[in-house]
Design an enzyme around this catalytic site. Structure first.
Site, mmCIF file in Angstrom:
data_model
loop_
_atom_site.group_PDB
_atom_site.id
_atom_site.type_symbol
_atom_site.label_atom_id
_atom_site.label_comp_id
_atom_site.label_asym_id
_atom_site.label_seq_id
_atom_site.Cartn_x
_atom_site.Cartn_y
_atom_site.Cartn_z
ATOM 1 N N LYS A 1 0.657 -1.105 -0.113
ATOM 2 C CA LYS A 1 0.111 -0.132 0.182
ATOM 3 C C LYS A 1 0.980 1.466 -0.011
ATOM 4 C CE LYS A 1 -3.977 -2.133 2.114
ATOM 5 N NZ LYS A 1 -3.484 -3.445 2.228
ATOM 6 N N GLU B 1 -1.250 6.350 8.378
ATOM 7 C CA GLU B 1 -2.105 7.249 7.664
ATOM 8 C C GLU B 1 -3.041 7.923 8.532
ATOM 9 O OE1 GLU B 1 -3.847 5.103 4.456
ATOM 10 O OE2 GLU B 1 -5.848 4.866 5.545
ATOM 11 N N HIS C 1 -12.759 -2.069 11.612
ATOM 12 C CA HIS C 1 -12.167 -1.601 10.198
ATOM 13 C C HIS C 1 -12.593 -2.841 9.124
ATOM 14 C CE1 HIS C 1 -9.990 1.036 12.614
ATOM 15 N NE2 HIS C 1 -9.481 0.306 13.246
ATOM 16 N N GLU D 1 -10.221 1.913 -4.073
ATOM 17 C CA GLU D 1 -10.897 2.451 -2.491
ATOM 18 C C GLU D 1 -10.416 3.641 -2.417
ATOM 19 O OE1 GLU D 1 -10.763 -0.331 0.596
ATOM 20 O OE2 GLU D 1 -11.484 -2.232 -0.880
ATOM 21 N N GLU E 1 -6.471 2.295 -1.194
ATOM 22 C CA GLU E 1 -5.524 1.140 -1.789
ATOM 23 C C GLU E 1 -6.478 0.530 -3.215
ATOM 24 O OE1 GLU E 1 -5.766 -1.261 1.414
ATOM 25 O OE2 GLU E 1 -7.842 -1.893 1.010
ATOM 26 N N ASN F 1 -7.382 -3.069 -4.760
ATOM 27 C CA ASN F 1 -7.430 -4.567 -4.369
ATOM 28 C C ASN F 1 -7.589 -5.017 -5.682
ATOM 29 O OD1 ASN F 1 -7.846 -4.825 -1.373
ATOM 30 N ND2 ASN F 1 -9.739 -3.697 -1.947
ATOM 31 N N ARG G 1 -8.067 -7.854 -7.149
ATOM 32 C CA ARG G 1 -8.847 -8.954 -7.007
ATOM 33 C C ARG G 1 -10.220 -8.786 -7.109
ATOM 34 N NH1 ARG G 1 -10.620 -8.660 -1.978
ATOM 35 N NH2 ARG G 1 -9.332 -7.775 -0.386
#
Length: 642
Positions: free
Chosen positions: A116, A189, A224, A264, A277, A279, A281
């Site tokens: 990331k 972050e 989360h 995202e 990020e 993903n 997939r």
């Protein structure tokens, strides 16, 4: 052309991919660990290959074993699912090196987004706004979110509100990330507690076409980890939506992306958004996108891998879809995961398992387990995803809440009541969403717990009486006599005493004046109260009783009239809330502790769980050590109260 596909995963996502393969005429291969030997995904595959062992590091994270399994089973392609090795570039390279088709983006694209931290650097260079902390974190950066660089799903994540807590959070996140993803790299972050989590579904072919297939709002989260997701994201104007799509497509083009992926973003209260990020997939929440587009995203993945072109224009969206993740966990007890036998899991109504779009049925159920499955400690606590589609958001929320309420879920404590309460909450219906929603409304979301338990306990007692030998219900007397007495306990620990008589004049139940017994059998009781007739479905498994009705489900435990003294425990005894492995301890015998102080950590279902002191006092016993495996109910420690 793909003829035989191995899914390098387990449970629900393996079943989901197999469902599309059956439609396309592609043979299927499953892999499984020892705890998964009787899993539904194993039985549904044409061929299954054992991965000896239980821990993910020994099974589903072993790229060499999975590639070997594919070759031995005669597969010519590998689908990674999500989680485990799905975003591991070296695994993708190993699949391709073995001459197999990889159902995913190029390994170079996975590598570019695999960390990331590196992904944020690339996105910033491509002009996509990112969240970042410049250099060593300071007070000005608080609050912070510590995140695993190589994974997601809430694992390896910690919120830090004081700098003094940062070293501990980093250590815990690294340990959890290493176990879940095979990498202990973490980063920090800025944490926006009232931000919205909005993501864009991407699909790209090998010929330069990139689709932004709509966006999803995934803001309702706990620890989360996403709980409720929906498409499209409510309250997103056309201009902001266009900006999000543009940023997502730019992210995909910047790394030469192909296949299905998700960009995202965190949407701030001021309307600004930041890349989080990508993903590389399929996402867990992909069904809501399938519902509003009518597309089979797995089929598109396979077509792209075979070299097909996507049409130049992406399809439009229709209606609204909402997905709720049903977890085997107890929200009232710190989201403790639950293990044991899932006696029953079914939606009331037509068969809706893995219905691709759900625009015909209105409902869809994606699950990795079935009635009778055993839920263990080794994997994620998610039991199923329940998805509702309707022409409008309000209608979809109502349909999903009703489906969850009527569902038969027996054997494990779940987050079902919380999901229903959230879907019916005014703030949710008004689309006042953010990642702290469940925390902000925690008291309201649990306010109705136990509301229907008293009448459910009466129904349970009458069903029990009806199941005994004899033509008349237990307690029937020709002359007045003492009432029948039964006691039950609900999941919150509240006890209900049921006192009733069944006479020639009908039912006489203390606490339920005017209640009439219309019919009773071991599995069903019909009562009329104040002119309202309700039927209660009653299922009993040993001392556990589940009462389902339109008023809502209630889980009860029979309270023995004469409990075994040997089963009693000291007030200060701390018992293992789940089977698991002791990760570390923070105290020693003789220490003075305070209520709520963490004493030790258990690892189960891929997450760490604190065991805290129940009261102020002295730690007089500590029965476990790091690395030790414990069973449910094992004595961990004893705190002598002040």
């Amino acid at each position: 052309m793909i003829t035989t596909l191995l899914v390098a995963n387990r449970g629900e996502i393996a079943r989901r991919v197999f469902r599309t393969c059956r439609d396309l005429g592609i043979a299927t291969v499953a892999v499984y660990s020892d705890p998964d030997a009787d899993s539904p995904h194993v039985h549904e595959a044409d061929t299954a290959v054992r991965l000896p062992g239980a821990a993910p590091a020994d099974t589903y994270l072993r790229a060499d074993l999975i590639v070997r399994a594919a070759l031995e089973a005669g597969a010519d392609a590998v689908h990674p699912g999500y989680g485990f090795l799905s975003e591991n570039a070296e695994f993708a390279r190993a699949v391709e090196a073995a001459g197999l088709t990889w159902i995913g983006p190029p390994p170079a694209a996975i590598a570019a987004m695999g960390s990331k931290t590196e992904a944020k650097r690339l996105m910033a260079a491509a002009g996509v706004p990112v969240l970042s902390v410049g250099g060593e974190p300071t007070e000005a950066d608080l609050p912070l979110l510590v995140k695993a660089a190589a994974g997601g799903g809430g694992r390896g994540m910690r919120v830090v509100r004081e700098l003094v807590d940062l070293p501990t959070a980093l250590a815990a996140a690294r340990a959890e990330a290493e176990k879940a993803f095979g990498s202990d790299e973490v980063f920090c972050e800025p944490y926006l507690p009232t931000g919205r989590h909005v993501e864009v579904q991407l699909m790209a072919d090998q010929h330069g076409t990139v689709w932004a297939l709509g966006e999803r709002d995934c803001s309702l989260q706990r620890r989360h980890q996403k709980v409720i997701e929906e498409a499209p994201a409510p309250g997103i104007g056309d201009d902001l939506r266009a900006e999000l799509y543009s940023a997502a497509v730019a992210a995909a083009r910047a790394i030469g992306y192909t296949g299905a992926g998700t960009a995202e973003f965190l949407l701030g209260p001021d309307g600004r958004f930041f890349f989080l990020e990508m993903n590389t997939r399929l996402q867990v929440e992909h069904p809501v996108t399938e519902c509003v587009t009518g597309l089979d995203l797995v089929a598109l993945q396979l077509r792209v891998a075979e070299g097909d072109r996507l049409p130049a224009e992406r399809p439009g969206l229709r209606g609204h879809a909402i997905e709720a993740r049903l977890y085997a966990e107890d929200p009232a007890r710190g989201w403790q995961p639950q293990t044991g036998t899932l006696h029953r899991l079914e939606l009331v109504g037509p068969q809706v398992e893995f219905t691709i779009s759900a625009q015909d049925t209105g409902l869809r159920l994606d699950s990795g387990v079935r009635s009778g499955s055993t839920v263990g400690i080794h994997y994620d606590a998610m039991l199923a995803k329940v998805i509702a589609w309707a022409p409008t958001r309000a209608a979809a929320a109502r349909r999903l809440a009703d489906a969850l309420t009527r569902a038969r879920i027996h054997g494990l404590v779940t987050n079902r009541d919380l999901l229903v309460a959230a879907l019916r909450h005014p703030a949710f219906l008004d689309a006042r969403l953010h990642t702290g929603f469940l925390t902000e409304h925690a008291a309201e979301l649990s306010a109705d717990a136990g509301k229907h338990a008293p009448i459910a306990a009466l129904a349970a007692a009458l069903a029990d009486a009806a199941g005994r030998p004899g033509a008349l219900p237990s307690g029937w007397r020709n002359l007045p006599s003492q009432p029948q007495v039964k006691r039950y306990r609900d999941t919150d620990g509240t006890e209900y005493e049921v006192r009733y008589r069944v006479t020639r004049d009908g039912l006489r139940a203390d606490g339920h004046p005017g209640t009439e017994l219309l019919a009773a059998s071991p599995g069903r009781v019909t009562l009329r109260t104040a002119g309202l007739t309700r039927t209660f479905e009653v299922a009993t498994y040993s001392d556990a009783v589940y009462v389902d009705s339109p008023a809502g489900p209630v889980a009860l435990t029979v309270v023995e009239r004469f409990p075994d003294p040997a089963a009693q425990t000291d007030p200060g005894a701390l018992l293992a809330p789940m089977p698991g492995t002791v990760v570390r301890t923070a105290v020693a015998v003789g220490d003075t502790v305070t209520a709520g102080q963490p004493l030790l950590w258990l690892e189960a279902m891929k997450m760490e769980h604190q065991v805290c002191a129940p009261t102020d006092g002295l730690l007089t016993e500590l029965r476990v050590a790091p690395g030790q495996q414990v069973e449910l109910g094992a004595l961990l420690a004893v705190v002598q109260p002040d």
